[in-house]
Design an enzyme around this catalytic site. Structure first.
Site, short mmCIF file in Angstrom:
data_model
loop_
_atom_site.label_atom_id
_atom_site.label_comp_id
_atom_site.label_asym_id
_atom_site.label_seq_id
_atom_site.Cartn_x
_atom_site.Cartn_y
_atom_site.Cartn_z
N SER A 117 -38.82 77.12 59.31
CA SER A 117 -38.76 75.75 58.81
C SER A 117 -39.61 74.82 59.66
O SER A 117 -39.73 75.00 60.88
CB SER A 117 -37.30 75.28 58.86
OG SER A 117 -37.23 73.90 58.64
N TYR A 141 -29.96 73.00 63.32
CA TYR A 141 -30.60 73.84 62.31
C TYR A 141 -32.01 74.26 62.77
O TYR A 141 -32.36 75.45 62.76
CB TYR A 141 -30.67 73.08 60.98
CG TYR A 141 -31.61 73.70 59.98
CD1 TYR A 141 -31.27 74.88 59.34
CD2 TYR A 141 -32.84 73.11 59.69
CE1 TYR A 141 -32.14 75.47 58.43
CE2 TYR A 141 -33.71 73.69 58.79
CZ TYR A 141 -33.36 74.86 58.16
OH TYR A 141 -34.23 75.44 57.28
N LYS A 145 -33.70 78.10 63.88
CA LYS A 145 -34.93 78.71 63.33
C LYS A 145 -35.90 79.04 64.46
O LYS A 145 -36.55 80.08 64.46
CB LYS A 145 -35.57 77.76 62.32
CG LYS A 145 -34.76 77.56 61.04
CD LYS A 145 -34.75 78.83 60.20
CE LYS A 145 -33.98 78.67 58.92
NZ LYS A 145 -33.87 79.92 58.14
N1 UFG Z 1 -32.88 61.80 51.74
C1 UFG Z 1 -32.28 60.60 51.35
N2 UFG Z 1 -31.16 60.68 50.59
C2 UFG Z 1 -30.60 61.85 50.20
C3 UFG Z 1 -31.22 63.07 50.59
C4 UFG Z 1 -32.35 63.00 51.36
O1 UFG Z 1 -32.75 59.51 51.69
O2 UFG Z 1 -29.56 61.83 49.51
C5 UFG Z 1 -34.08 61.75 52.57
C6 UFG Z 1 -33.89 62.44 53.90
O3 UFG Z 1 -33.37 61.57 54.87
C7 UFG Z 1 -35.31 62.91 54.20
C8 UFG Z 1 -35.91 63.17 52.82
O4 UFG Z 1 -35.10 62.46 51.90
O5 UFG Z 1 -36.04 61.91 54.81
C9 UFG Z 1 -35.92 64.63 52.43
O6 UFG Z 1 -34.60 65.13 52.65
P1 UFG Z 1 -34.12 66.55 52.13
O7 UFG Z 1 -32.67 66.63 52.45
O8 UFG Z 1 -34.56 66.77 50.73
O9 UFG Z 1 -34.95 67.54 53.03
P2 UFG Z 1 -35.07 67.60 54.63
O10 UFG Z 1 -36.39 66.97 54.98
O11 UFG Z 1 -33.88 67.08 55.31
O12 UFG Z 1 -35.07 69.16 54.90
C10 UFG Z 1 -35.91 70.05 54.22
C11 UFG Z 1 -35.29 71.42 54.31
C12 UFG Z 1 -35.21 71.84 55.74
C13 UFG Z 1 -36.55 71.73 56.39
C14 UFG Z 1 -37.18 70.40 56.18
C15 UFG Z 1 -38.57 70.44 56.68
O13 UFG Z 1 -34.00 71.42 53.75
O14 UFG Z 1 -34.79 73.17 55.76
O15 UFG Z 1 -37.18 70.09 54.80
O16 UFG Z 1 -39.34 69.36 56.27
F1 UFG Z 1 -36.44 71.93 57.69
#
Ligand code: UFG
Length: 319
Positions: A117, A141, A145
């Protein structure tokens, strides 16, 4: 020759499994189904409910199916959950991987494509991030990884396993057979679609005070089909004798949360109601890949990862 796919019942795993089957590979999927529902697979795909910690069972399955390579996707995937329950991440992601690698090496499987990741980088700079950037994860997390990648490096030094650690940026999008889905759902695009179709439950926007142009966090969104294709290329690379490596899988372009919301609104033709709130613990401000190494090593080129195309693939299921 059979490819063992751990976590193959999940969102990315099922798309990888479809791609392998389509290429005519024999596939054995193992999944403990704690975070997924068993999907339908095409012929040529065998499925076993099994936990990667159960080395004896995994060993038996490897022998029974003639496994020669493993694509290892099983694990817990939520940054936020890992902050609150790090022990579950140590157990599932680190201990589970250690047990799996023990079973693989004991049963003469030498090639592993590992689902890593972008979370291994933490708050990296400069953007875009190359694989040589320091690994400074900001969440348990991401740390799990990183540790598994380091374990794989040690197995390589001992000539036990060769591996390709694929550092996914943000996997999104749908194929004709598979929707983005997680249990529980924490990801931006499916939650934005949920909010658009259930106006009573607005999307929570996590943080508007990031040091980014519009104050919301920036991510590199990569279509799950582009991601799946990279796994097949990585498998071929290892079977052809390629060295252990780590590769970024991203499109090389970042979008803010507000830009994603606007794209979903445009793609669905509906408003996405949202409420701005505080940052989510463990989230870095910006993660954008330099995918140059994957281009060079695998000859991989994302072809379906324009944001409009990603949203259109998801909207096709949502409407
Ligand atoms: N976000 C919101 N509201 C939500 C969900 C997400 O504002 O309800 C924001 C998060 O804060 C983040 C962005 O949208 O800034 C993307 O969030 P996601 O939860 O879709 O994805 P993440 O970036 O947290 O994580 C994903 C994968 C991880 C990986 C990461 C790497 O789930 O495994 O991308 O970029 F590590």
């Amino acid at each position: 020759m059979t490819v063992l796919v751990t976590g193959g019942a999940g969102y990315i795993g099922s798309v990888v499994t479809d791609a392998l089957a389509q290429r005519g590979e024999q596939v054995l999927v193992v999944d403990n189904l704690t975070r997924s529902v068993l999907p339908e697979f095409s012929s040529g795909v065998s499925f076993e409910t099994a936990d990667i910690c159960d080395t004896e069972r995994i060993g038996q399955l490897i022998d029974a199916h003639g496994v020669d390579a493993c694509i290892h996707l099983a694990g817990l995937i939520s940054v936020a959950e890992s902050v609150h329950d790090p022990g579950a991440y140590v157990e599932n992601n680190i201990v589970g991987s250690a047990r799996l690698f023990g079973a693989l090496t004991d049963h003469n499987v030498r090639h592993v494509v590992f689902s890593s990741s972008a979370a291994v980088y933490g708050n990296a700079s400069p953007m875009p991030i190359s694989e040589d950037a320091p690994l400074q994860p900001t969440s348990p997390y991401g740390w799990t990884k990183m540790v598994v990648e380091q374990m794989l490096a040690a197995y390589d030094s001992a000539n036990r396993l060769r591996s390709a650690s694929l550092r996914y940026f943000n996997a999104v999008g749908a194929t004709s057979r598979r929707m983005e889905r997680h249990e529980p759902e924490t990801h931006l695009v499916p939650l934005a679609i949920r909010a658009a179709t259930n106006p009573g439950a607005p999307l929570q926007l996590f943080g508007t005070d990031y040091p980014t142009p519009d104050g919301t966090a920036v991510r590199d969104y990569i279509h799950v089909s582009d991601l799946a294709r990279a796994h097949l290329l990585a498998l071929g690379y290892l079977r052809d004798g390629g060295d252990t490596t780590a590769l970024n899988l991203g499109a090389g372009r970042g979008y803010s949360v507000l830009e994603v919301i606007a794209a979903v609104e445009h793609g669905l033709g509906r408003t996405v109601p949202y409420e701005a709130g505080p940052r989510r613990a463990g989230d870095p401000a910006e993660l954008v890949a330099s995918p140059q190494r994957a281009r060079r090593v695998l000859n991989w080129e994302p072809s379906q990862s324009a944001l409009e195309e990603i949203v259109a693939s998801v909207a096709a299921h949502a409407c």
